[in-house]
Design an enzyme around this catalytic site. Structure first.
Site, PDB file in Angstrom:
ATOM      1  N   GLY B 463      12.422  26.034 -25.773  1.00 49.52           N
ATOM      2  CA  GLY B 463      11.586  26.321 -24.610  1.00 49.52           C
ATOM      3  C   GLY B 463      12.149  25.707 -23.345  1.00 49.52           C
ATOM      4  N   ARG B 623      24.353  17.413 -11.588  1.00 49.60           N
ATOM      5  CA  ARG B 623      24.185  18.742 -11.030  1.00 49.60           C
ATOM      6  C   ARG B 623      23.103  19.484 -11.814  1.00 49.60           C
ATOM      7  NH1 ARG B 623      29.075  23.008 -11.169  1.00 49.60           N
ATOM      8  NH2 ARG B 623      28.418  24.365  -9.470  1.00 49.60           N
ATOM      9  N   ILE B 624      22.213  20.149 -11.103  1.00 48.92           N
ATOM     10  CA  ILE B 624      21.125  20.871 -11.757  1.00 48.92           C
ATOM     11  C   ILE B 624      21.585  22.309 -12.000  1.00 48.92           C
ATOM     12  CG2 ILE B 624      18.695  21.521 -11.640  1.00 48.92           C
ATOM     13  CD1 ILE B 624      19.350  18.439 -11.674  1.00 48.92           C
ATOM     14  N   GLU B 700      14.327  14.831 -21.019  1.00 48.97           N
ATOM     15  CA  GLU B 700      13.471  13.665 -21.218  1.00 48.97           C
ATOM     16  C   GLU B 700      13.036  12.977 -19.925  1.00 48.97           C
ATOM     17  OE1 GLU B 700      14.329  13.387 -25.620  1.00 48.97           O
ATOM     18  OE2 GLU B 700      15.516  14.204 -24.015  1.00 48.97           O
TER      19      GLU B 700
END
Lengths: 338, 734
Positions: B463, B623-624, B700
């Site tokens: 998910g 980095r996203i 997390e």
């Protein structure tokens, strides 16, 4: 889940007859509580008598100007009915404080009165519970009893009645219409639910073969000065730790009529005519409300984890009566407490 | 080319999920499918003296009842039951193995019937007698029996002496209850019998290959006999890292009965699986009057079962965050008659950092320092446990950006000093920290001549958005539109992947995709150069890019050939490359993500009702990859953190050793009404050392720090320090 027979009652008389011949049969309408209990093997009915299609869905005015509400009116329909919203907004508010939209859509008015306690021991067949299995003992007395009753308890049971709607009905002086094998009868809502005493397996005074057909509201609706305040562990979808239904009629700042009922504190909605009488003629001030709270909570007893409810109830009573006085009832959609 | 990486790309599986097209483990059909219903033990410790299934077997439609006395053979060595994430010490739980009862809720029989209702009804006809034994389930009353486990960190300096001489000290116990994951999807397995003895096992898990190896070992099967598939997972949060007992039972029944079998647990039965263990976290901090930290001690006492030592790093996080010359950390376990705990979102950190960050807030109050100022004074540029620099650490920016967005400068530090009508207003903050781990993952890419690529890997998407980020990285690396990428995941026959957990899958899978795409590019370049009159003939194969369906020179001469032409010329329908990505071991740097969390609570002064009206979470996590799924990850963590602070608690009656709120009506998690403004800020954190894309993972970090920020805000609002979670209103009325 147990195996069970299914019957569809052809009319109320048929439902009464089916119930009378089989003491372990149960009526089913919305089923929002009964089915859960059957899944947990807490309720093991031999037969389900389906009454959901019976013509008990009308809301009509009575001769004296009150309202008669059919037992099968869904909770949502009742809460949003124009006559309830306008004349009995306390009832609408209490209903909307309960459960979730989906459950309110399914649950019937009669079923709401018949819902059973949410005591964890009642739900767990591996633990003793006098309500589920008379004579086995009450696990909550010395167990996890933070949610349990502080008023009207017995050494056999300290469970609470979980209904919000019933608390408003108690405050409004509602009547319960019952049909049974020996004819019809009417009881006050406050007499419909029992205290546990030594028979906690009996939640209500409903006799064998009896069916709730309607709820009747007296003409007085307290539409101006009312509030229903429910305090719980999260801001929605949780049972009340304490809830308060308050309704006033005021002349200036003087109380001419008062109604006050509590939920989450006893085996039944908790109301005292004596307390309401004491409020009559008094000024609507926090001090007087505090005295009323003290009076209503007289005899409240704490168990190991629920002592906080006594002070919480006291404060909630004062707050709810102040909300009613200022005609700023608690919103059930915005969770900030007015 | 970065057409997709770093953008808010919508989930590629979103439509399938919201329309119901996505199938979950309990939804796969099979011919003559049997249903299993689990019977649980109702006592916490003892032996089954009688298990009478005769009445159940008489029920029409019941096929069999499996018990410890009636089942196919199972492995008898502990090692055979150890999956890849099992605790090192202990004897893993074996369902239906023998007559021993080790915890209440333990499965002791499986009723198998033609339909689920029949199986459930027949289960109520089973008669069980026990020889009960004395038991213990209460961590607090058994605290004295806590035994030390191996310390993850060496003590530094002499923390005891430093504490004793510290000018300002704060020391307290913080108690965090056991919590259950409560994913929306129930644990389920559909084991499909193919008639030849092989099983296709659709299972809810975070690691199909882990489950596959485990089942082969438990049932003595060859790898080809059992295939485990788990295309979608409706939430797991750590509860699906280890194989759960329903997959053993479904497999057992299918092998015994030579038919397909589905086992779906009930919500109550979900409370017989793993959980976040209750911990008593003892934190002591010593500082000089200017706020220089001199000593940190942190001892965690945690629940585990009587048969496995489950422990996590609760106490080590201070080593990453706060400079202190002296530190002493220890982790102790108390063995109780309960199921083995397991990882739950930010295991160790969610609890340990909660205690540490509440303690830091209390120290700041004692020092009369702003909580951010204290943290900046103690800011550690190095991981003190190994004395290493970080690959990147923009935590200072998290404090600055978060504080600015929140309006922290306007905070009156005095408790009970801010109000809004009848509500007291509190502003609190805390730091979050988590690891940036990377694991070996293999990916296969099949590029077809029609310009489509299939990317496959055994990794699960629980998910979190793995399907989407794999598609994004592949689309960019192959120069294709994302619509031309299809992703296959979570089938044990696909290229190797570890369990999805620890926030490692994004970085690990993305780099495996890069590796395989790189091999595809080189192959295409080689073929392109070989074409007659190729404009790329003289080109260095390393200096081409795949873009817009072309192989293009990196030089500015504009030379390019279409991929379709190359494949056509080479008479290739497909190019297939599989690459195992191994991260070079780099012990020279620490790798972590960080956050600064700010929370506003409004507390009804009279009634104690708490509303979390605002949360700002400023996150530094490299980095996203996808700012949309990334933001969702952090928001989900914040929501869970609110639950951890105010709502969640597994309630056990220690007289019965039973969990009494084993349902999601009475086990409270936040509902919509409990959630108000949640603002997520991603702080720029370039990191060219950690990996090629500079990715750290977000699974997390979102929850860490949130419970403490809220607890600290409640203190600021009310002047009451609640150290026993969750913070329910009764604790404020006391």
């Amino acid at each position: 889940m147990n195996n069970f027979q299914y019957s569809r009652a052809s009319d109320i008389a048929d439902a009464i007859r089916l119930l009378a011949v089989d003491p372990s049969a149960k009526l089913i309408a919305g089923g929002t509580n009964l089915i859960d209990l059957m899944k947990e093997n807490v309720e093991r009915p031999s037969r389900l008598i389906d009454i959901s299609h019976l013509p008990l869905r009308d809301i009509e005015e009575t001769a004296d100007g009150g309202l008669r509400i059919g037992a099968l009116v869904p909770n949502s329909d009742l809460a949003y009915h124009p006559m309830i919203e306008q004349r009995y907004p306390l009832l609408a508010s209490a209903i909307l404080a309960g459960a979730s939209a989906q459950l309110r859509n399914m649950a019937s008015v009669g079923g709401n009165l018949m819902q059973r306690t949410r005591c964890a021991y009642f739900y767990d067949t591996a633990t003793p519970c006098n309500k589920r299995s008379p004579g086995t003992g009450c696990s909550a007395l010395d167990g996890l009893n933070r949610n349990h009753a502080i008023l009207g308890t017995s050494r056999f049971c300290i469970a609470t009645n979980p209904s919000d709607m019933s608390v408003a009905l108690a405050a409004l002086g509602a009547l319960v219409h019952i049909a049974g094998p020996t004819g019809a009868r009417t009881v006050a809502l406050t007499d419909f639910h029992r205290l546990p005493d030594d028979k906690p397996h009996l939640d209500t005074i409903l006799g064998s073969g009896e069916v709730i057909t309607a709820i009747e509201l007296p003409p007085r609706g307290f539409a101006r000065n009312y509030s229903y305040l429910k305090i719980r562990d999260r801001l929605s979808y949780a049972f009340a730790l304490v809830s308060v239904a308050a309704a006033l009629e005021l002349e200036g700042n003087a109380i001419s009529e008062a109604r006050l009922a509590l939920g989450g504190v006893a085996h039944k909605p908790w109301r005292s005519l004596e307390v309401e009488a004491a409020l009559r003629g008094q000024a609507a001030t926090p001090d007087h409300f505090g005295h009323a709270a003290d009076l209503l909570l007289q005899g409240a007893t704490a168990h190991s984890h629920n002592g906080f409810k006594i002070e919480l109830a006291r404060r909630a009573i004062v707050r709810t009566l102040m909300q009613a006085t200022s005609a700023t009832p608690q919103s059930q959609s915005h969770k900030k407490i007015a | 080319m970065n057409a997709y990486v770093g953008t808010p790309t919508s989930r590629v599986d979103g439509r399938a999920k919201v329309t119901g097209a996505a199938k979950y483990a309990g939804e796969f059909a099979a011919d003559r499918l049997l249903r299993g219903f689990v019977v649980e033990a109702t006592i916490p410790r003892g032996r089954i003296s009688r298990l009478d299934t005769s009445e159940a077997l008489k029920v029409k439609g019941v096929v069999d009842v499996l018990t410890h006395a009636h089942r196919p053979p199972l492995a008898d060595k502990d090692d055979a039951w150890k999956d890849e994430v099992a605790p090192e010490k202990g004897s893993p739980f074996r369902p239906l193995y023998d007559d021993r009862i080790k915890f209440s809720g333990q499965p002791i029989a499986l009723v198998v019937a033609e339909d689920w209702e029949t199986a459930k009804f027949a289960a109520s006809r089973i008669r069980i007698d026990y020889e009960e034994e004395a038991f213990a389930t209460d961590l607090e009353s058994e605290r004295g029996k806590a035994a030390k486990v191996d310390q993850p960190h060496k003590p530094r300096g002499d923390a005891v002496a430093a504490l004793a001489r510290a000018a300002v000290r704060h020391e307290a116990d913080y108690v965090i209850p056991s919590e259950h994951h409560n994913p929306m999807e129930l644990y389920a397995t559909t084991a499909v019998w193919d008639g030849s003895g092989r099983l296709a096992i659709y299972d809810k898990t975070q690691g199909v290959q882990n489950v596959q190896k485990f089942l082969c070992s438990v049932f003595g099967k060859k790898p080809d006999d059992l295939r485990v598939i788990s295309p979608y997972v409706g939430g797991a949060f750590g509860s699906g890292l280890r194989p759960q007992y329903q997959v053993v039972l479904a497999t057992m029944a299918a092998l015994a009965l030579k038919r397909s079998v589905r086992v779906v647990l009930t919500r109550r039965q979900m409370y017989g699986l793993g959980y976040r263990p209750m911990t008593i976290e003892h934190v002591a901090l010593g500082a000089s009057p200017d706020g220089t930290l001199d000593a940190v001690t942190h001892e965690a006492i945690a629940v585990t079962s009587c048969f496995e030592d489950f422990s996590r790093n609760d106490t080590g996080w201070g080593e990453q965050l706060y400079k202190s010359p002296n530190s002493r950390l220890s982790h102790k376990l108390v063995h109780l008659d309960v199921a083995t705990p397991c990882d739950m979102r930010a295991p160790g950190a969610a609890s340990g950092v909660c205690a540490l960050e509440c303690a830091m807030d209390e120290l700041a109050v004692a020092l009369k320092l702003d909580p951010i100022e204290l943290r900046l004074k103690c800011y550690s540029d190095r991981d003190q446990s190994e004395d290493l620099p970080y690959t990147s650490k923009q935590l200072r920016q998290c404090y600055a950006r978060g504080a600015e967005a929140f309006g922290w400068a306007r905070r009156n530090p005095a408790p009970r000093s801010m109000r809004d009508g009848k509500e007291l207003v509190g502003w609190g903050m805390a730091t979050g920290v988590w690891e940036a781990l990377q694991m070996p993952v293999a990916v296969r890419i099949v590029l077809t001549a029609n310009g489509h690529a299939e990317v496959s890997c055994a990794a699960s998407d629980i998910g979190t958005g793995t399907y989407t980020i794999v598609a994004q990285v592949a689309a960019d690396a192959l120069g294709l539109p994302i619509e031309n990428i299809s992703v296959r995941l979570a089938d044990s026959t696909l290229p190797q992947a570890p369990v999805e957990g620890g926030s490692w899958m994004a970085a690990s899978s993305a780099h495996a995709v890069l590796g395989a795409a790189e091999d595809i590019r080189q192959e295409l370049a080689r073929l392109a150069k070989a074409m007659p009159d190729s404009p790329l003939a003289d080109l260095d194969a390393a200096k081409v890019t795949l873009v817009d369906g072309m192989i293009a020179s990196n030089d500015t001469n504009g030379a390019a050939v279409s991929i379709a032409d190359v494949m056509h010329h080479s008479k290739l329908e497909r190019i297939e490359k599989e690459k195992l990505n191994q991260f070079a071991e780099d012990k020279s740097h620490a790798r972590n993500t960080h956050s600064a969390v700010f929370a506003e609570v409004k507390v009804d002064e009279q009634l104690g009702v708490i509303r979390v009206t605002r949360v700002v979470s400023a996150v530094a996590a490299g980095r996203i990859l996808n700012t949309k799924t990334g933001r969702s990850q952090i928001m989900g963590g914040v929501v869970w953190g609110i639950g951890m602070a105010l709502h969640e608690e597994t309630l056990m009656d220690h007289r019965f050793g039973r969990i009494m709120n084993a349902n999601i009506a009475e086990y409270h998690i936040p509902v919509n009404a409990d959630i108000h403004d949640v603002d997520v800020i991603f702080v720029d954190e370039p990191d060219d050392r950690i990996n090629r894309l500079g990715i750290k993972g977000l699974g997390e970090i979102g929850i860490v720090g949130v419970p403490a920020a809220i607890a600290n805000a409640v203190y600021h609002a009310t002047g009451k320090r609640i150290r026993r979670f969750p913070i329910t209103l009764d604790k404020l009325l006391e």
